[in-house]
Design an enzyme around this catalytic site. Structure first.
Site, PDB file in Angstrom:
ATOM      1  N   ARG A   1     -53.550  74.277 -36.288  1.00 19.87           N
ATOM      2  CA  ARG A   1     -52.337  74.401 -35.506  1.00 19.87           C
ATOM      3  C   ARG A   1     -52.627  74.118 -34.043  1.00 19.87           C
ATOM      4  O   ARG A   1     -53.789  74.045 -33.627  1.00 19.87           O
ATOM      5  CB  ARG A   1     -51.716  75.793 -35.669  1.00 19.87           C
ATOM      6  CG  ARG A   1     -52.595  76.926 -35.133  1.00 19.87           C
ATOM      7  CD  ARG A   1     -52.044  78.295 -35.514  1.00 19.87           C
ATOM      8  NE  ARG A   1     -50.703  78.484 -35.009  1.00 19.87           N
ATOM      9  CZ  ARG A   1     -50.419  78.931 -33.790  1.00 19.87           C
ATOM     10  NH1 ARG A   1     -51.403  79.177 -32.926  1.00 19.87           N
ATOM     11  NH2 ARG A   1     -49.181  79.108 -33.402  1.00 19.87           N
ATOM     12  N   LEU A   2     -51.548  73.970 -33.298  1.00 17.12           N
ATOM     13  CA  LEU A   2     -51.625  73.792 -31.853  1.00 17.12           C
ATOM     14  C   LEU A   2     -50.505  74.645 -31.280  1.00 17.12           C
ATOM     15  O   LEU A   2     -49.358  74.538 -31.717  1.00 17.12           O
ATOM     16  CB  LEU A   2     -51.448  72.312 -31.498  1.00 17.12           C
ATOM     17  CG  LEU A   2     -51.846  71.846 -30.096  1.00 17.12           C
ATOM     18  CD1 LEU A   2     -53.305  72.165 -29.798  1.00 17.12           C
ATOM     19  CD2 LEU A   2     -51.596  70.343 -29.948  1.00 17.12           C
ATOM     20  N   ASP A   3     -50.831  75.508 -30.333  1.00 17.35           N
ATOM     21  CA  ASP A   3     -49.844  76.439 -29.819  1.00 17.35           C
ATOM     22  C   ASP A   3     -48.623  75.716 -29.260  1.00 17.35           C
ATOM     23  O   ASP A   3     -48.702  74.572 -28.817  1.00 17.35           O
ATOM     24  CB  ASP A   3     -50.458  77.309 -28.725  1.00 17.35           C
ATOM     25  CG  ASP A   3     -51.523  78.241 -29.267  1.00 17.35           C
ATOM     26  OD1 ASP A   3     -51.366  78.721 -30.400  1.00 17.35           O
ATOM     27  OD2 ASP A   3     -52.509  78.491 -28.554  1.00 17.35           O
ATOM     28  N   ARG A   4     -47.522  76.426 -29.271  1.00 18.47           N
ATOM     29  CA  ARG A   4     -46.259  75.855 -28.801  1.00 18.47           C
ATOM     30  C   ARG A   4     -46.371  75.323 -27.375  1.00 18.47           C
ATOM     31  O   ARG A   4     -45.789  74.288 -27.039  1.00 18.47           O
ATOM     32  CB  ARG A   4     -45.171  76.935 -28.875  1.00 18.47           C
ATOM     33  CG  ARG A   4     -43.783  76.477 -28.484  1.00 18.47           C
ATOM     34  CD  ARG A   4     -42.802  77.639 -28.566  1.00 18.47           C
ATOM     35  NE  ARG A   4     -41.477  77.259 -28.119  1.00 18.47           N
ATOM     36  CZ  ARG A   4     -40.469  78.122 -27.944  1.00 18.47           C
ATOM     37  NH1 ARG A   4     -40.667  79.412 -28.203  1.00 18.47           N
ATOM     38  NH2 ARG A   4     -39.298  77.709 -27.528  1.00 18.47           N
TER      39      ARG A   4
ATOM     40  N   SER B   1     -49.023  74.156 -25.941  1.00 18.23           N
ATOM     41  CA  SER B   1     -50.094  73.170 -25.811  1.00 18.23           C
ATOM     42  C   SER B   1     -49.617  71.818 -26.323  1.00 18.23           C
ATOM     43  O   SER B   1     -48.648  71.731 -27.068  1.00 18.23           O
ATOM     44  CB  SER B   1     -51.335  73.621 -26.588  1.00 18.23           C
ATOM     45  OG  SER B   1     -51.821  74.850 -26.078  1.00 18.23           O
TER      46      SER B   1
END
Length: 217
Positions: free
Chosen positions: A43-46, A48
């Site tokens: 995942r990739l944070d919102r 980022s």
């Protein structure tokens, strides 16, 4: 004929969730990637940006996202303040976080990279300088890079993932994706080895947020 896995390289914009559905009507992957049967590998944070990989192959998904494989992930990080050698040394040696010591990171300071403008722009304080780092880790803790830089006195202002293993975000604008095919050898499904990188094809798409009924901003 060897089985070919589907892999999507997506340049995730700021404020997009790394999932296909959201009860609150926030922007998700479904607004950009009209492809069925694929799921994010990690995942990739919102808040980022940058490279997010999606695949239809469970073994490939595990190989990309599982810490057991120690796949390198490289980030371009804008931090608040001037960077000194002591701070770089801390990041290279490992940083003590609430959930334990991190593994050593590869890190170097670099001039401001040539990136797309972020929307909305980063809020910078007029009297506080900023610096850029290129930081590579082999872990995947929650918000790890932000916590690492904060722990050494360098709060992160902008975070862009530029590379995961052999795959890079190069050539993709925000919201754009490229689909490729990958052959994952049986030996590469185990943590002991690393597979070879894929050869990208020209199947590239640009999507923008759709106007879904009932969406809340």
């Amino acid at each position: 004929m060897p089985f070919m896995s589907r892999l999507i390289l997506f340049n995730k914009p700021f404020d997009v969730l790394s999932q296909f559905t959201d009860r609150d009507g926030r922007t998700t992957l479904a607004d950009y990637i009209p492809v069925s049967g694929v799921y994010p590998a990690g995942r990739l944070d919102r808040d980022s940006e940058g490279l997010l990989l999606l695949t239809d192959d469970g073994a490939l998904q595990a190989r990309i996202s599982s810490p057991a494989f120690k796949l390198e992930k490289t980030y371009l990080v804008q931090v608040e303040g001037h960077v000194n050698d002591a701070q770089l040394g801390q990041l290279r040696s490992g940083v003590e976080l609430k959930d334990g010591m991190t593994r050593p990171a590869r890190v170097q300071q670099l001039p401001p990279p040539s990136l797309w403008p972020r929307q909305p722009p980063v809020r910078e304080r007029k009297n506080v300088p900023t610096s850029w780092l290129e930081l590579t880790i082999r872990e995947g803790r929650n918000r790890q890079v932000r916590r690492m830089t904060a722990a050494v006195g360098l709060p992160t202002l902008r975070l862009v993932r530029s590379r995961i293993g052999d795959w890079a975000v190069t050539g993709l604008s925000p919201g754009e994706y490229r689909e490729i095919s990958v052959h994952l050898p049986a030996s590469a499904a185990r943590p002991a080895g690393h597979g070879r990188g894929p050869r990208p094809n020209d199947r590239r798409r640009q999507r923008g947020p759709s106007s879904r009924k009932g969406r809340r901003s």
